[in-house]
Enzyme design. Structure first.
Site, PDB file in Angstrom:
ATOM      1  N   SER A   1       1.374  -9.915  -1.219  1.00 52.00           N
ATOM      2  CA  SER A   1       1.064  -8.489  -1.036  1.00 52.00           C
ATOM      3  C   SER A   1       1.442  -7.940   0.337  1.00 52.00           C
ATOM      4  CB  SER A   1      -0.423  -8.250  -1.302  1.00 52.00           C
ATOM      5  OG  SER A   1      -1.232  -9.085  -0.487  1.00 52.00           O
ATOM      6  N   GLU A  49      -9.625   7.658   3.941  1.00 48.51           N
ATOM      7  CA  GLU A  49     -10.555   6.812   4.669  1.00 48.51           C
ATOM      8  C   GLU A  49      -9.876   5.472   4.874  1.00 48.51           C
ATOM      9  OE1 GLU A  49     -10.795   6.879   1.329  1.00 48.51           O
ATOM     10  OE2 GLU A  49     -10.602   4.699   1.066  1.00 48.51           O
ATOM     11  N   LYS A  57       0.810  -1.221   0.000  1.00 48.60           N
ATOM     12  CA  LYS A  57       0.000   0.000   0.000  1.00 48.60           C
ATOM     13  C   LYS A  57       0.846   1.275   0.000  1.00 48.60           C
ATOM     14  CE  LYS A  57      -4.451  -1.437   1.799  1.00 48.60           C
ATOM     15  NZ  LYS A  57      -4.282  -2.869   2.099  1.00 48.60           N
TER      16      LYS A  57
HETATM   17  C1  LIG Z   1      -5.136  -3.825   1.575  1.00 47.46           C
HETATM   18  C2  LIG Z   1      -4.501  -5.101   1.237  1.00 47.46           C
HETATM   19  C3  LIG Z   1      -4.942  -5.891   0.154  1.00 47.46           C
HETATM   20  C4  LIG Z   1      -6.149  -5.548  -0.682  1.00 47.46           C
HETATM   21  O1  LIG Z   1      -6.072  -4.343  -1.369  1.00 47.46           O
HETATM   22  P1  LIG Z   1      -5.824  -4.261  -2.927  1.00 47.46           P
HETATM   23  O2  LIG Z   1      -6.067  -2.845  -3.274  1.00 47.46           O
HETATM   24  O3  LIG Z   1      -6.775  -5.205  -3.587  1.00 47.46           O
HETATM   25  O4  LIG Z   1      -4.418  -4.665  -3.175  1.00 47.46           O
HETATM   26  C5  LIG Z   1      -4.258  -7.063  -0.142  1.00 47.46           C
HETATM   27  N1  LIG Z   1      -3.208  -7.460   0.604  1.00 47.46           N
HETATM   28  C6  LIG Z   1      -2.764  -6.742   1.663  1.00 47.46           C
HETATM   29  C7  LIG Z   1      -1.606  -7.250   2.434  1.00 47.46           C
HETATM   30  C8  LIG Z   1      -3.385  -5.550   2.011  1.00 47.46           C
HETATM   31  O5  LIG Z   1      -2.944  -4.842   3.064  1.00 47.46           O
END
Ligand SMILES: *Cc1c(COP(=O)(O)O)cnc(C)c1O
Length: 393
Positions: free
Chosen positions: A377, A111, A89
């Site tokens: 992610s 938000e 993020k």
């Molecule tokens: C917020 C988050 C997501 C989901 O958000 P996307 O905008 O779909 O990427 C996925 N994985 C993690 C670790 C997150 O913090």
């Protein structure tokens, strides 16, 4: 066919900017300037430098040997879990704080639902020395105490949204109201590839560093830039947009988007938007979203807070409708099991969002020569309590 936004922010029939007239000047200022600013050498230099020295990029592309042996294919993990703050993020919030500075803004609003985007925003506001107000539903504030504490420590003000269901959509309404009242000095940092044009395209461009690095790293490790498959989980869709971006126009690369089926697609407790969604408007863009027959947004559910969203960004709606991407949905149980397997096979504790992406390995058979890149992610530290409760650790 193009998989990128056109100048009006449309991906096929999805996207656009469906906003109250009073918000028009704000998004219009951004729309007219974002590409020009992103292409300025001074912007690129500062963005790249911060991604390197502050975020820790490039993140490794790790060949997961034991996972590959288990599934008899070649699996690489893109290690966004190693980014500063623990997930992808921050790539976007770094980009947007620099954008805000270029536009002469001295106040940031955002938000947040589970608090992850709020923390990533509070982080870059501290970095830049800019005032930060994060709107968060009162219920979410109570549920997500550690992230509320992080935001406060980072100097942000967390303002509770007290209306409606007191969760993410109410926090979003409050943020939009704030932006309408403060059009000149305030920039609104949206946390995924959602919202009115130009947000989905701008956020995808900031996150596209993920697939840019994958190409360079694969060339070095495999002698070719393109994997056979790239896999990512989709909440709003920003980590997926970043992982897919530079492969969208390369049809040889299979794209797999993974959604949260929650307790099961047909249980009424799910967030599998492609399976259940219909065309509608959410957060100012036309996309697929879960709704009742009267068009009321359905409350989504997933064990993972980051995938617990009733829509997907317009890029993903288009990837689904055009068939460019394969969409697979994964239940809570499947995700938790695969998350624990990753811990024990590779010594990596994944975020529960990312665990959904790994679970497709149980459903889909790849061939031994396939190169499969899975976007990891985020890391699982934030999810420890969920893992403890689920596995009775
Ligand atoms: C917020 C988050 C997501 C989901 O958000 P996307 O905008 O779909 O990427 C996925 N994985 C993690 C670790 C997150 O913090």
């Amino acid at each position: 066919m193009s998989y990128h936004a056109n100048e009006k922010g449309y991906y096929g029939e999805f996207g656009g900017a469906f906003i109250p007239e009073m918000l028009y000047p704000n998004t219009e200022e951004l729309r007219q300037n974002y590409i020009r600013i992103m292409e300025e050498p001074s912007f690129k230099e500062e963005f790249d430098q911060l991604l390197q020295d502050y975020v820790g990029r490039p993140t490794p592309l790790y060949f997961a040997k034991r996972l590959s042996e288990k599934y008899d294919t070649k699996i690489y993990l893109k290690r966004e879990d190693l980014c500063h703050t623990g997930a992808h993020k921050v790539n976007n919030t770094i980009g947007q704080i620099l954008m805000a500075k270029k536009l002469g803004k001295n106040r940031i609003i955002a938000e947040t639902g589970a608090g992850q985007h709020g923390v990533a925003t509070a982080t870059v506001c501290a970095l830049a020395g800019i005032e930060c107000v994060v709107y968060m539903g009162e219920i979410d504030i109570a549920r997500q105490a550690p992230n509320v504490a992080r935001m406060k420590m980072l100097g942000a003000e967390v303002r509770p949204a007290l209306s409606g269901s007191r969760t993410l959509k109410d926090a979003t309404n409050e943020a939009i109201r704030d932006w309408i009242n403060n059009p000149v000095d305030t920039h609104y940092i949206i946390g995924s590839v959602v919202g009115p044009h130009p947000y989905p395209d701008m956020v995808a461009r900031f996150q596209s560093v993920i697939s840019k690095e994958i190409k360079n790293q694969l060339l070095e490790k495999e002698g070719r830039e393109n994997p056979d498959y790239v896999v990512a989980c989709v909440g709003g869709g920003s980590n997926a947009a970043g992982a897919f971006y530079h492969f969208l126009d390369t049809p040889e690369v299979g794209i797999i988007a993974v959604e949260a089926a929650g307790k099961g697609i047909d249980t009424g407790e799910s967030a599998a938007t492609s399976a259940l969604g219909k065309i509608g408007i959410i957060h100012g863009s036309k996309t697929l979203l879960m709704q009742t027959n009267d068009g009321q947004i359905t409350e989504p559910y997933s064990i993972s807070a980051g995938l617990d969203y009733p829509g997907v960004g317009p890029m993903h709606a288009h990837l689904f409708q055009s068939g460019r991407a394969e969409f697979i949905s994964i239940t809570d149980d499947e995700a938790m099991t695969s998350g624990l397997a990753l811990c024990q096979l590779e010594g990596i504790i994944p975020a529960i969002e990312s665990s959904h992406a790994f679970a497709i390995l149980e459903q889909k058979k790849f061939s031994p020569s396939d190169v499969v890149v899975i976007n990891l992610s985020g890391r699982g530290d934030k999810d420890l309590q969920n893992y403890i409760d689920y596995f009775k650790l």
